[in-house]
Design a protein around this motif. Structure first.
Motif, PDB file in Angstrom:
ATOM      1  N   VAL A  73       0.885  -1.164   0.000  1.00 18.11           N
ATOM      2  CA  VAL A  73       0.000   0.000   0.000  1.00 18.11           C
ATOM      3  C   VAL A  73       0.917   1.207   0.000  1.00 18.11           C
ATOM      4  CG1 VAL A  73      -1.733   1.301   1.288  1.00 18.11           C
ATOM      5  CG2 VAL A  73      -1.810  -1.203   1.270  1.00 18.11           C
ATOM      6  N   SER A  74       0.719   2.104  -0.951  1.00 19.27           N
ATOM      7  CA  SER A  74       1.572   3.294  -0.962  1.00 19.27           C
ATOM      8  C   SER A  74       0.882   4.458  -1.631  1.00 19.27           C
ATOM      9  CB  SER A  74       2.924   2.984  -1.631  1.00 19.27           C
ATOM     10  OG  SER A  74       3.850   4.011  -1.320  1.00 19.27           O
ATOM     11  N   GLU A  75       1.565   5.539  -1.662  1.00 17.68           N
ATOM     12  CA  GLU A  75       1.159   6.792  -2.302  1.00 17.68           C
ATOM     13  C   GLU A  75       0.637   6.532  -3.713  1.00 17.68           C
ATOM     14  OE1 GLU A  75       2.053  10.506  -1.961  1.00 17.68           O
ATOM     15  OE2 GLU A  75       1.122  10.507  -3.924  1.00 17.68           O
ATOM     16  N   ASP A 102       1.255  10.867  -6.765  1.00 14.85           N
ATOM     17  CA  ASP A 102       2.418  11.354  -7.521  1.00 14.85           C
ATOM     18  C   ASP A 102       3.218  10.183  -8.098  1.00 14.85           C
ATOM     19  OD1 ASP A 102       4.783  12.439  -8.423  1.00 14.85           O
ATOM     20  OD2 ASP A 102       5.088  13.729  -6.692  1.00 14.85           O
ATOM     21  N   ALA A 135       6.746   8.980  -6.740  1.00 14.77           N
ATOM     22  CA  ALA A 135       6.882   8.149  -5.531  1.00 14.77           C
ATOM     23  C   ALA A 135       7.037   6.689  -5.926  1.00 14.77           C
ATOM     24  CB  ALA A 135       5.669   8.333  -4.624  1.00 14.77           C
ATOM     25  N   ILE A 181       8.190   5.491  -8.804  1.00 11.33           N
ATOM     26  CA  ILE A 181       9.508   5.287  -9.425  1.00 11.33           C
ATOM     27  C   ILE A 181      10.590   5.152  -8.359  1.00 11.33           C
ATOM     28  CG2 ILE A 181      11.273   6.370 -10.894  1.00 11.33           C
ATOM     29  CD1 ILE A 181       8.885   7.702 -12.432  1.00 11.33           C
ATOM     30  N   ASP A 182      10.533   6.008  -7.338  1.00 12.25           N
ATOM     31  CA  ASP A 182      11.534   5.940  -6.264  1.00 12.25           C
ATOM     32  C   ASP A 182      11.448   4.621  -5.495  1.00 12.25           C
ATOM     33  OD1 ASP A 182      12.562   8.363  -6.942  1.00 12.25           O
ATOM     34  OD2 ASP A 182      11.996   9.406  -5.110  1.00 12.25           O
ATOM     35  N   LEU A 183      10.253   4.130  -5.251  1.00 11.90           N
ATOM     36  CA  LEU A 183      10.102   2.853  -4.534  1.00 11.90           C
ATOM     37  C   LEU A 183      10.699   1.713  -5.345  1.00 11.90           C
ATOM     38  CD1 LEU A 183       6.472   3.139  -3.081  1.00 11.90           C
ATOM     39  CD2 LEU A 183       8.613   3.130  -1.777  1.00 11.90           C
ATOM     40  N   THR A 238       8.101  -7.303   1.912  1.00 12.39           N
ATOM     41  CA  THR A 238       6.828  -6.600   1.707  1.00 12.39           C
ATOM     42  C   THR A 238       5.679  -7.502   2.188  1.00 12.39           C
ATOM     43  OG1 THR A 238       7.055  -7.263  -0.614  1.00 12.39           O
ATOM     44  CG2 THR A 238       7.699  -5.009  -0.068  1.00 12.39           C
ATOM     45  N   LEU A 271      -9.630   3.136   2.540  1.00 10.48           N
ATOM     46  CA  LEU A 271      -8.247   3.562   2.310  1.00 10.48           C
ATOM     47  C   LEU A 271      -8.071   5.017   2.720  1.00 10.48           C
ATOM     48  CD1 LEU A 271      -7.688   2.091  -1.281  1.00 10.48           C
ATOM     49  CD2 LEU A 271      -6.971   1.095   0.898  1.00 10.48           C
ATOM     50  N   GLY A 272      -6.850   5.396   3.084  1.00 10.71           N
ATOM     51  CA  GLY A 272      -6.552   6.792   3.330  1.00 10.71           C
ATOM     52  C   GLY A 272      -6.559   7.573   2.022  1.00 10.71           C
ATOM     53  N   TRP A 319      -4.471   9.263   0.277  1.00  8.37           N
ATOM     54  CA  TRP A 319      -3.408   9.114  -0.714  1.00  8.37           C
ATOM     55  C   TRP A 319      -3.018   7.660  -0.953  1.00  8.37           C
ATOM     56  CZ3 TRP A 319      -3.480  13.646  -2.724  1.00  8.37           C
ATOM     57  CH2 TRP A 319      -3.713  14.757  -1.911  1.00  8.37           C
ATOM     58  N   GLN A 320      -3.730   6.728  -0.328  1.00 12.68           N
ATOM     59  CA  GLN A 320      -3.337   5.319  -0.442  1.00 12.68           C
ATOM     60  C   GLN A 320      -3.876   4.628  -1.698  1.00 12.68           C
ATOM     61  OE1 GLN A 320      -4.743   3.678   3.329  1.00 12.68           O
ATOM     62  NE2 GLN A 320      -2.631   3.418   3.988  1.00 12.68           N
ATOM     63  N   PHE A 376       3.335  -5.830  -6.310  1.00 12.88           N
ATOM     64  CA  PHE A 376       4.748  -5.541  -6.569  1.00 12.88           C
ATOM     65  C   PHE A 376       5.348  -6.763  -7.273  1.00 12.88           C
ATOM     66  CE2 PHE A 376       8.182  -2.748  -4.339  1.00 12.88           C
ATOM     67  CZ  PHE A 376       8.891  -2.645  -5.522  1.00 12.88           C
TER      68      PHE A 376
END
Lengths: 140, 140, 140
Positions: free
Chosen positions: A51-53, A56, A59, A61-63, A97, A112-113, A115-116, A121
């Motif tokens: 679960v992530s952002e 954007d 985010a 790509i960085d993960l 994970t 969900l929040g 931004w979630q 993966f």
């Protein structure tokens, strides 16, 4: 008590995060459950849940880059290399994970929040057909 | 079947582990549920859940230092930097820890191990108001 | 609704992954539950849960080596060292893996993927008696 079961199939095209929140929300809608829990379970050892952002794209790509650096492929000490340099790392990345995830349902929706987003993966380079089991428990 | 829902609000003051076991135990008490499951879900992408040693404060300090070293801030390759050097790392650190947690309830209490405590892991430097959804399922 | 509870005891002999899928399947059988969820919860802070490849033993060895390298023991900055160089790392390694796991039950069996096995990940050098709580919820 209500119970609704389904499976989400995701076709991956190489390593990375694949968002699938809409597919889960659809199943929750179909279940008719207004309140309870939604359980996700991934039936693989070389792909996992996260679960992530979700807003954007940078985010995401960085993960993906982070995982490449934290668990580098093709190390000399790998023994489990039958299927290539991404074989053993796929299990390591899955280990770090999630395999299962439990999200409350309120008002016929996943709670969900803001931004979630929910992601699969993929840790293998080759394309794969992935399966995520979805179980909805209603408390009415 | 019984169902009880509540939300725990936690005000964080910078990065680190914030214990909140008593808040969950209180909700379990209020639910009147003697046996079943307690589900926790955090609605954020830059804070996460963890269960760890609750007795010796030095364990907590080491875990916080460990996360700083494992996922260093402000790397040159970060793209997701709009909110500062702790923006992208907050998602990475959340990825490696927990979003949901399911703990059995026995005898009107969470069945934690002797040394276990439940923590919110704040990954941002700034103060934040965090929300953890709590759902209790009773099997009577 | 059905509810069945049990505890799996695992005697570990040092660090590593200990498979215990058959023990869980046996509990699911004994529960008589044909469909629902199986919840696993580990009551420790220096051992954790993992789902991974269960076929090729080399995958297990690589995961164990990986954890040794990702979270090295005996670092100079550790403060939590009362029980030795593997004390603080045991909490760090547990932090990165799973405390709870929720697996669907279908047709009186855990719905694991073809290659999946459930493991206890022991992070301490000394032998330990470990406890994993098992709760089965039936939806009939």
């Amino acid at each position: 008590m209500e119970w609704y079961k389904d499976t989400i199939q995701i076709r991956t095209q190489g390593k990375g995060l694949y968002p699938f929140t809409p597919g889960i929300q659809e199943i929750v809608q179909q279940s008719g459950i207004s309140e309870g829990m939604c359980y996700l379970y991934i039936q693989h050892t070389s792909a996992s849940l996260a679960v992530s952002e979700s807003y954007d794209p940078s985010a995401k790509i960085d993960l993906e880059t982070f995982m490449e650096k934290l668990v580098p492929e093709g190390q000399s000490w790998f023994r489990h290399t039958l299927e290539g340099p991404d074989d053993s790392t796929s299990h390591m990345r899955a280990l770090l994970t999630l395999t299962s995830l439990s999200v409350p349902i309120d008002d016929h929706q996943l709670s969900l929040g803001t931004w979630q987003g929910v992601y699969l993966f993929e840790h293998r380079t080759r394309s794969h057909q992935r399966r995520v089991l979805v179980r909805c428990l209603g408390i009415d």
